[in-house]
Design an enzyme around this catalytic site. Structure first.
Site, mmCIF file in Angstrom:
data_model
loop_
_atom_site.group_PDB
_atom_site.id
_atom_site.type_symbol
_atom_site.label_atom_id
_atom_site.label_comp_id
_atom_site.label_asym_id
_atom_site.label_seq_id
_atom_site.Cartn_x
_atom_site.Cartn_y
_atom_site.Cartn_z
ATOM 1 N N MET A 199 63.394 44.274 35.862
ATOM 2 C CA MET A 199 64.566 44.614 36.661
ATOM 3 C C MET A 199 65.383 45.709 35.992
ATOM 4 S SD MET A 199 65.952 40.786 37.497
ATOM 5 C CE MET A 199 67.003 41.361 38.826
ATOM 6 N N CYS A 200 66.065 46.506 36.822
ATOM 7 C CA CYS A 200 67.112 47.406 36.346
ATOM 8 C C CYS A 200 68.231 47.355 37.386
ATOM 9 C CB CYS A 200 66.581 48.822 36.108
ATOM 10 S SG CYS A 200 66.026 49.663 37.592
ATOM 11 N N ARG A 201 68.949 48.425 37.575
ATOM 12 C CA ARG A 201 70.041 48.373 38.538
ATOM 13 C C ARG A 201 69.534 48.486 39.973
ATOM 14 N NH1 ARG A 201 75.073 52.565 38.555
ATOM 15 N NH2 ARG A 201 73.343 54.007 38.837
ATOM 16 N N MET A 235 69.107 44.809 40.412
ATOM 17 C CA MET A 235 70.210 43.842 40.412
ATOM 18 C C MET A 235 71.063 43.946 41.675
ATOM 19 S SD MET A 235 70.081 41.792 37.870
ATOM 20 C CE MET A 235 71.719 41.087 38.001
ATOM 21 N N GLY A 251 65.967 49.638 40.583
ATOM 22 C CA GLY A 251 64.514 49.566 40.624
ATOM 23 C C GLY A 251 63.787 50.799 40.142
#
Length: 388
Positions: free
Chosen positions: A339-341, A367, A343
């Site tokens: 995951m990141c902010r 997220m 994608g």
């Protein structure tokens, strides 16, 4: 003032020089602190840059060599063979970073002050300057203990320069002593005006030296790189890591295309710019909607520390994207949901992990999608969670 009293001929000029010397001293000291700070910042940035991105650069060099070797194997063309050999030689000659830093530290620790050369006969200029300095700066000329220590340290430097017969170094020491504030004539001394002029000239030279050093530092590779984001070097490293990961993925895809192509297919149709991201270079990576991630999934969050602190999934593993390559050994042998902010960064990490033979899946939308799906988050320190 009577007709018989001496004229204070230096008053107006001396006042101006006093102020100019004081202002120039402040400018010199301020510049010197700034340059020393810049040197420390560049050294620290270079060390972190090599530690975090060094493995990625090494991987890119290895992929360059593999691609060149694959092309040479298919064509047999002498020029392609030469390029492959050059690329492989570059990889083989790369030093191990930890060993390199260790060697540098050992060399610095083992460096001893040079022994004075034997059978040196100082020239007449060196003898003249040495005698003059000994006469003016000898420790016995003062009865103050602190001043005697200062003079002793200075004379030790004079003796060392004289032992080498170095007239230039002695001349620099003579200039240093004559312009030293501690050796300045009294304010009401007739020699004060001449000393102020000499001190001002000396300070101008020191400012020029510091300015030249600042330019040199700014023009180094690390100095130019740090100048791109001096207020947020960590974010700059993150962006560089993303670019390197993307380039590595593109090179890996190009290598796989070369190895998988039929033997009779020419290699001239390969992409002109292999670092450009295209649909053919990035095969579809495994992905999943945030709402569909299993409750017991092993989550890997590759955002930066401030993003993680604002809000993250409880129990997720946190390794910023710039540290993934160096810390890949910390990842468990299990299916990873990355995951990141939104994608983007996580997609590059998944691409890299899959190439390393690991089972990794990208969480589409990151997220933001997780929060939109109403899935739980926590903030560091018990603060209310939000997506930064």
């Amino acid at each position: 003032m009577t007709a018989q009293s001496p004229v204070r001929w230096s008053d107006p000029e001396q006042q101006e020089l006093e102020e100019r010397v004081a202002a120039t001293e402040l400018a010199w000291l301020t510049m010197d602190v700034d340059v020393q700070t810049l040197r420390v910042e560049i050294d620290n940035f270079a060390l972190i840059h090599h530690q975090l991105l060094g493995p990625l650069y090494t991987r890119l060099d290895e992929l360059d060599a593999l691609i060149a070797e694959a092309v040479a194997a298919r064509t047999g063309h002498p020029e392609d063979v030469r390029r492959a050999a050059d690329a492989r030689r570059q990889v083989d000659e790369l030093p191990d970073l930890e060993s390199l830093f260790a060697d540098i530290q050992e060399q610095e620790a083992a460096t001893a002050p040079p022994e004075p050369p034997t059978r040196v006969r100082p020239g007449k200029d060196a003898q003249r300057i040495y005698r003059d300095l000994a006469r003016r700066a000898h420790p016995d000329l003062s009865t103050d203990p602190a001043e005697q220590r200062r003079r002793s340290a200075f004379i030790a430097r004079v003796n060392e320069a004289y032992a080498y017969g170095d007239a230039k170094a002695l001349a620099q020491l003579a200039e240093e002593w004559s312009t030293d504030p501690e050796a300045a004539p009294a304010v009401d001394s007739p020699d004060r005006l001449a000393w102020l002029r000499q001190r001002l000239e000396w300070l101008g030279g020191k400012i020029a030296e510091v300015a030249a050093e600042q330019v040199r530092l700014e023009n180094t590779a690390m100095g130019e790189l740090l100048a791109l984001s001096p207020q947020d070097p960590d974010r700059l490293l993150e962006e560089l890591a993303e670019q390197l990961l993307a380039k590595a993925a593109a090179q890996q895809a190009e290598l796989e295309r070369l190895l998988a192509a039929p033997a009779g297919q020419p290699v001239d149709d390969r992409t002109e710019n292999p670092t450009q991201e295209t649909q053919t270079m990035f095969p579809q990576i495994p992905s999943i909607d945030a709402a569909a991630v299993p409750a017991d999934a092993v989550l890997l969050d590759v955002r930066e520390q401030d993003e993680w602190d604002a809000g993250h999934v409880d129990g997720a593993r946190h390794i910023p994207i710039g540290e993934v390559v160096a810390r890949i050994g910390e990842l468990p042998d299990a299916k990873l949901y990355v995951m990141c902010r939104v994608g983007g960064r996580s997609a590059q990490v998944v691409q890299y992990l899959v190439q390393q033979g690991m089972d990794a899946v990208n969480v589409d939308g990151g997220m933001f999608a997780w929060e939109g799906a109403g899935r739980p988050m926590v903030g560091s320190g018990g603060a209310e969670a939000f997506v930064l």
